[in-house]
Enzyme design. Sequence first.
Site, PDB file in Angstrom:
ATOM      1  N   LYS A   1      68.808  45.657  13.411  1.00  0.00           N
ATOM      2  CA  LYS A   1      69.125  47.085  13.606  1.00  0.00           C
ATOM      3  C   LYS A   1      68.561  47.608  14.925  1.00  0.00           C
ATOM      4  CE  LYS A   1      66.364  50.289  11.532  1.00  0.00           C
ATOM      5  NZ  LYS A   1      65.813  51.352  12.396  1.00  0.00           N
ATOM      6  N   ASN A   2      67.281  47.335  15.172  1.00  0.00           N
ATOM      7  CA  ASN A   2      66.641  47.958  16.328  1.00  0.00           C
ATOM      8  C   ASN A   2      67.046  47.314  17.653  1.00  0.00           C
ATOM      9  OD1 ASN A   2      65.496  49.776  14.651  1.00  0.00           O
ATOM     10  ND2 ASN A   2      63.451  48.847  14.621  1.00  0.00           N
TER      11      ASN A   2
ATOM     12  N   ARG B   1      56.239  61.347  17.400  1.00  0.00           N
ATOM     13  CA  ARG B   1      57.295  60.661  18.144  1.00  0.00           C
ATOM     14  C   ARG B   1      57.722  61.392  19.422  1.00  0.00           C
ATOM     15  NH1 ARG B   1      60.840  57.134  14.104  1.00  0.00           N
ATOM     16  NH2 ARG B   1      60.675  55.817  15.916  1.00  0.00           N
TER      17      ARG B   1
ATOM     18  N   CYS C   1      58.996  62.865  12.861  1.00  0.00           N
ATOM     19  CA  CYS C   1      59.580  62.415  11.595  1.00  0.00           C
ATOM     20  C   CYS C   1      58.443  62.025  10.663  1.00  0.00           C
ATOM     21  CB  CYS C   1      60.565  61.280  11.805  1.00  0.00           C
ATOM     22  SG  CYS C   1      59.786  59.723  12.158  1.00  0.00           S
TER      23      CYS C   1
ATOM     24  N   ARG D   1      69.627  52.906   5.599  1.00  0.00           N
ATOM     25  CA  ARG D   1      69.602  53.002   7.069  1.00  0.00           C
ATOM     26  C   ARG D   1      69.285  51.659   7.697  1.00  0.00           C
ATOM     27  NH1 ARG D   1      66.222  57.905   9.257  1.00  0.00           N
ATOM     28  NH2 ARG D   1      67.164  56.946  11.062  1.00  0.00           N
TER      29      ARG D   1
ATOM     30  N   ASP E   1      56.333  47.909  11.649  1.00  0.00           N
ATOM     31  CA  ASP E   1      57.456  47.994  10.709  1.00  0.00           C
ATOM     32  C   ASP E   1      57.319  47.030   9.525  1.00  0.00           C
ATOM     33  OD1 ASP E   1      58.468  49.947  12.346  1.00  0.00           O
ATOM     34  OD2 ASP E   1      59.965  48.669  13.303  1.00  0.00           O
TER      35      ASP E   1
END
Length: 430
Positions: free
Chosen positions: A22-23, A129, A124, A407, A314
């Site tokens: 994803k990233n 951030r 968030c 997500r 993560d």
Amino acid sequence: MDKIKIIGGKPLFGKVFISGAKNTALPIICASLLTDEPVTIQNIPFLSDIKSLNALLLQLGTKIEEKSEERNGHLTQTITYHTPQPTSLVAPYDYVRKMRASYYVLGPLLTKYRHVELSLPGGCAIGARPMDIHLSSLEQMGAKIEIKNGYVVADVDGRLQGAHVAFHSASVGATCNILMAAALAEGTTVIENAAKEPEIADLIDILNKMGAQIEGANTSTLTIHGVEKLHGVTHEIINDRIEAGSYAVAAAITHGRVELVNAPAQFLQTPLDILRKTGATIEMTDNGFIVDAQNAKLVGQDVFTDYYPGFPTDLQAQFMALMCVSEGAAMITESIWENRFMHVPELMRMGANINVHGHASAIVRGVEKLSAAPVMSTDLRASFALILAGLVAEGETIVNRVYHLDRGYEHLEEKFKAIGADIERIKIPD
Ligand code: EPZ
């Protein structure tokens, strides 16, 4: 607002196919804005974050063609992005609010079209951030930036100019944005203290294939010789190291044996070392690795998150879940995000013994058993940690707010069911 129901207690056995990262996909999709030719990206995961970014690109005027195809043994997505001329240079609040990585349009649109308006994403669940590094670096490259009505409004007369920029933190997002901006700038840009995450090397790879001249991949100093034009390419993105690490913990915590097919073990050295010390066996295969913890006595290990090649933030929540049921005490230190222990109160509701010290450290004392409870997802990785806890808890765990998982974890229930988990999605009509 779907929920996931898990009945704990089953060791997991079998194979999980790891998806595209994803990233990596998110910045690479935005890199397609740097050329007016089509860019085809293979191995894109089926995730709601990708759908959200596609929706933004559609409203910028990008033509998108999606097809599903079998690659490396499982179903993947190949998407062609073509932006001959954008119809808008605005990334509106409603898009950025849903998916903060929308900010990857900033560098490409500014450098190619010399104007961009980006809604500021704001903080968030995991931290404030900020975007100061992105913005100050673009200013050093000649951009004029104003914050108006919640938007970054950036302009440049002529091309951005190469500059020597030194980041105060090795930010992944800023490294991607400045790499993309510098690719079409006039002259040479040097980024000091750039991020070294594997996602960056993959972005550099596609940019160089498009005609960019970037040196220094996998190091903290990147040199970008700006070029006038980039062209279309086809590129296959790397597999998701965080998804692989997450399922590796699932195998260990349930005392199972799971093969992670297409898992990029080379990007997971630090977490796999900790998993081994915890008691699991890791066997390398031709295209991934096997985690075996059938006869393991799990023993708690300290975890300190850091920039790559350090332990990834993560995977912090998932490893904390593992330490909750491992023998002894483990100190978990979060050094990247200031508020990434939101899973702690939820794990404690399931019987975990955790003491948080300040914002950065937590001591986890292993307990013999967790007990099922209704719990609340707070962010993507915290949600996976709650699933892990549910897999070993006695009884029926309900994880609420599953949209966080959608997500970033492709076909989560299907992948878990295939390895024997008792897991099910409860659909709640909108
Ligand atoms: C990326 O976020 C990932 N997101 C995050 O993954 C990941 O946690 C993070 O990198 C760190 O590895 C994507 O790739 C889409 P950063 P990013 O800029 O780029 C400070 C997930 O679960 N900073 O590397 O936003 C910042 O506060 C997500 O998939 C500044 O001070 O993170 C933080 O302390 C969550 N000023 C540190 O740098 C800035 O201008 C690292 O942030 C930018 C960042």
